[in-house]
Scaffold this motif. Structure first.
Motif, PDB file in Angstrom:
ATOM      1  N   GLY A 104      19.867 -47.128  71.092  1.00  0.00           N
ATOM      2  CA  GLY A 104      19.282 -47.759  69.919  1.00  0.00           C
ATOM      3  C   GLY A 104      20.203 -48.773  69.270  1.00  0.00           C
ATOM      4  O   GLY A 104      21.336 -48.982  69.690  1.00  0.00           O
ATOM      5  N   GLN A 105      19.706 -49.374  68.211  1.00  0.00           N
ATOM      6  CA  GLN A 105      20.420 -50.449  67.521  1.00  0.00           C
ATOM      7  C   GLN A 105      21.204 -49.902  66.344  1.00  0.00           C
ATOM      8  O   GLN A 105      20.699 -49.098  65.555  1.00  0.00           O
ATOM      9  CB  GLN A 105      19.426 -51.509  67.033  1.00  0.00           C
ATOM     10  N   ALA A 106      22.456 -50.334  66.223  1.00  0.00           N
ATOM     11  CA  ALA A 106      23.309 -49.908  65.111  1.00  0.00           C
ATOM     12  C   ALA A 106      22.755 -50.422  63.786  1.00  0.00           C
ATOM     13  O   ALA A 106      22.009 -51.400  63.742  1.00  0.00           O
ATOM     14  CB  ALA A 106      24.726 -50.413  65.324  1.00  0.00           C
ATOM     15  N   GLY A 107      23.139 -49.751  62.705  1.00  0.00           N
ATOM     16  CA  GLY A 107      22.729 -50.169  61.368  1.00  0.00           C
ATOM     17  C   GLY A 107      22.409 -49.005  60.448  1.00  0.00           C
ATOM     18  O   GLY A 107      22.454 -49.140  59.224  1.00  0.00           O
ATOM     19  N   ALA A 108      22.112 -47.838  61.032  1.00  0.00           N
ATOM     20  CA  ALA A 108      21.761 -46.675  60.210  1.00  0.00           C
ATOM     21  C   ALA A 108      22.925 -46.206  59.348  1.00  0.00           C
ATOM     22  O   ALA A 108      22.715 -45.565  58.313  1.00  0.00           O
ATOM     23  CB  ALA A 108      21.277 -45.529  61.098  1.00  0.00           C
ATOM     24  N   ALA A 109      24.151 -46.524  59.743  1.00  0.00           N
ATOM     25  CA  ALA A 109      25.316 -46.123  58.957  1.00  0.00           C
ATOM     26  C   ALA A 109      25.324 -46.762  57.569  1.00  0.00           C
ATOM     27  O   ALA A 109      25.966 -46.258  56.649  1.00  0.00           O
ATOM     28  CB  ALA A 109      26.608 -46.485  59.696  1.00  0.00           C
ATOM     29  N   GLY A 118      22.163 -42.402  58.303  1.00  0.00           N
ATOM     30  CA  GLY A 118      22.498 -41.870  59.591  1.00  0.00           C
ATOM     31  C   GLY A 118      21.260 -41.792  60.484  1.00  0.00           C
ATOM     32  O   GLY A 118      20.125 -41.919  60.082  1.00  0.00           O
ATOM     33  N   GLY A 119      21.552 -41.672  61.793  1.00  0.00           N
ATOM     34  CA  GLY A 119      20.495 -41.379  62.741  1.00  0.00           C
ATOM     35  C   GLY A 119      20.091 -39.920  62.621  1.00  0.00           C
ATOM     36  O   GLY A 119      20.648 -39.161  61.819  1.00  0.00           O
ATOM     37  N   HIS A 120      19.146 -39.501  63.484  1.00  0.00           N
ATOM     38  CA  HIS A 120      18.646 -38.137  63.354  1.00  0.00           C
ATOM     39  C   HIS A 120      19.663 -37.100  63.831  1.00  0.00           C
ATOM     40  O   HIS A 120      19.458 -35.891  63.624  1.00  0.00           O
ATOM     41  CB  HIS A 120      17.325 -37.990  64.107  1.00  0.00           C
ATOM     42  N   GLU A 121      20.775 -37.553  64.411  1.00  0.00           N
ATOM     43  CA  GLU A 121      21.864 -36.622  64.697  1.00  0.00           C
ATOM     44  C   GLU A 121      22.410 -35.995  63.409  1.00  0.00           C
ATOM     45  O   GLU A 121      23.108 -34.972  63.447  1.00  0.00           O
ATOM     46  CB  GLU A 121      22.996 -37.321  65.462  1.00  0.00           C
ATOM     47  N   ILE A 162      17.226 -36.939  55.307  1.00  0.00           N
ATOM     48  CA  ILE A 162      16.383 -38.067  55.684  1.00  0.00           C
ATOM     49  C   ILE A 162      17.203 -38.974  56.593  1.00  0.00           C
ATOM     50  O   ILE A 162      18.404 -39.176  56.353  1.00  0.00           O
ATOM     51  CB  ILE A 162      15.854 -38.818  54.440  1.00  0.00           C
ATOM     52  N   SER A 163      16.574 -39.487  57.653  1.00  0.00           N
ATOM     53  CA  SER A 163      17.352 -40.245  58.632  1.00  0.00           C
ATOM     54  C   SER A 163      16.547 -41.405  59.198  1.00  0.00           C
ATOM     55  O   SER A 163      15.349 -41.545  58.956  1.00  0.00           O
ATOM     56  CB  SER A 163      17.799 -39.326  59.785  1.00  0.00           C
ATOM     57  N   ASP A 164      17.257 -42.222  59.981  1.00  0.00           N
ATOM     58  CA  ASP A 164      16.676 -43.335  60.746  1.00  0.00           C
ATOM     59  C   ASP A 164      16.137 -44.461  59.870  1.00  0.00           C
ATOM     60  O   ASP A 164      15.024 -44.933  60.064  1.00  0.00           O
ATOM     61  CB  ASP A 164      15.589 -42.833  61.705  1.00  0.00           C
ATOM     62  N   VAL A 165      16.961 -44.889  58.918  1.00  0.00           N
ATOM     63  CA  VAL A 165      16.705 -46.128  58.177  1.00  0.00           C
ATOM     64  C   VAL A 165      17.768 -47.127  58.613  1.00  0.00           C
ATOM     65  O   VAL A 165      18.961 -46.802  58.612  1.00  0.00           O
ATOM     66  CB  VAL A 165      16.780 -45.909  56.652  1.00  0.00           C
ATOM     67  N   ASN A 166      17.359 -48.331  58.974  1.00  0.00           N
ATOM     68  CA  ASN A 166      18.313 -49.359  59.394  1.00  0.00           C
ATOM     69  C   ASN A 166      18.180 -50.572  58.469  1.00  0.00           C
ATOM     70  O   ASN A 166      17.362 -51.455  58.703  1.00  0.00           O
ATOM     71  CB  ASN A 166      18.055 -49.774  60.846  1.00  0.00           C
TER      72      ASN A 166
END
Length: 311
Positions: free
Chosen positions: A58-63, A124-127, A282-286
């Motif tokens: 996937g694409q970085a940015g969730a951090a 963050g991602g769903h990890e 909550i996760s996976d917002v970029n």
């Protein structure tokens, strides 16, 4: 890998400087570490991590999401009825050491639960959810039956030699006989037939997205209540990928047939009202590919709705 909370992202309009009924979150939030949280409070805890998403292609940015969600949340009215809101800081993944960051996130989640505070984790991602789970397991002990309710379009039960954003529920279920998994909003076109077989093999329960969209939610609420009844404690995970791509433009893998926000809100209201629910992520917002902050703002609104409806 942990940084203390900062006031920088908490600012917004002011309707009154003295009437607490007119306060927005940026006026009521307090800043303490995870070992100093107050009993009965909500504690915002960030998890800055792109590694899980990148490992799965996937694409970085969730951090960048935790601080951007904070900025949007800061401007919303405080409807917590006097319940304290805390910013408890952020765990940062560095140098590709995702597993170490997940463990550290778990330590802070455990600290907050020990203080009697409710962790509200911003990935963050769903990890992110693996660290969330690990903290709950650490606090409640090996014998407690912990149920995980996830709203997501994917099962996240992938086979992989290296953990990533799509493996955590398989990791949990294969290593923990006292963990249960219920996922709401599963998309048939987001999962292979083999994945459905894997879910059945691991004992996962699920409700398809089409059933949530087309029928009365009462039957799904009954499924949720029955699942909660089988477990001692419940942790909740919401993946923005479950939403329709129209409402979540920053989500690359969002489906055009995803869930409507009003359906998600109703689900979350019902879930977090259960007294067994202990925490939420909550996760996976970029934010780097968001459309005028649309996805990030929706995430903040959902976090506010969860806190207002909690227990």
């Amino acid at each position: 890998m942990y940084k203390l909370p900062r006031k920088h992202f908490w600012h917004g309009p002011i309707d009154s400087e003295s009437d607490r009924d007119s306060f927005r979150f940026h006026q009521s939030v307090e800043f303490v570490s995870s070992i100093e949280a107050s009993k009965g409070s909500f504690s915002i805890l960030g998890f800055e991590c792109d590694e899980g998403v990148q490992r799965s292609g996937g694409q970085a940015g969730a951090a960048e999401a935790p601080d951007q969600i904070r900025s949007q949340l800061a401007q919303l009215p405080d409807h917590l009825g006097g319940r304290q809101l805390i910013d408890a800081g952020t765990v940062m993944q560095k140098d590709g050491k995702m597993e170490k960051a997940q463990r550290e996130l778990g330590e802070h989640v455990s600290n907050l639960l020990r203080c009697g505070s409710t962790p509200i984790i911003l990935g963050g991602g769903h990890e992110t959810t693996y660290g969330h789970y690990w903290g709950a397991r650490r606090f409640f002990g090996p014998d407690a039956k912990i149920g995980i309710i996830s709203i997501d379009s994917n099962f996240d039960l992938q086979e992989s030699d290296r953990p990533h954003a799509g493996t955590m529920f398989k990791q949990i279920l294969e290593s923990d006989d006292n963990a249960g998994y219920l996922v709401l909003g599963v998309q048939p076109l987001g999962n292979t037939r083999a994945t459905f077989n894997q879910a059945d093999k691991l004992g996962a329960q699920y409700v398809l997205a089409e059933d949530l969209a087309l029928r009365d939610l009462q039957s799904t609420q009954n499924v949720i209540d029955a699942f909660c009844g089988k477990h001692d404690h419940i942790i909740v995970s919401f993946c923005m990928e479950s939403l329709s791509s129209f409402h979540a433009p920053s989500i690359v893998d969002a489906s055009p047939f995803g869930l409507e926000p009003v359906v998600v809100r109703q689900l979350l209201w019902h879930i977090v009202a259960n007294p067994k629910v202990q925490s939420f992520d909550i996760s996976d917002v970029n934010p780097t590919i968001d459309e005028n902050g649309k996805t990030t703002k929706l995430a903040a609104y959902l976090v506010a709705e969860v806190m207002a409806a909690f227990n």
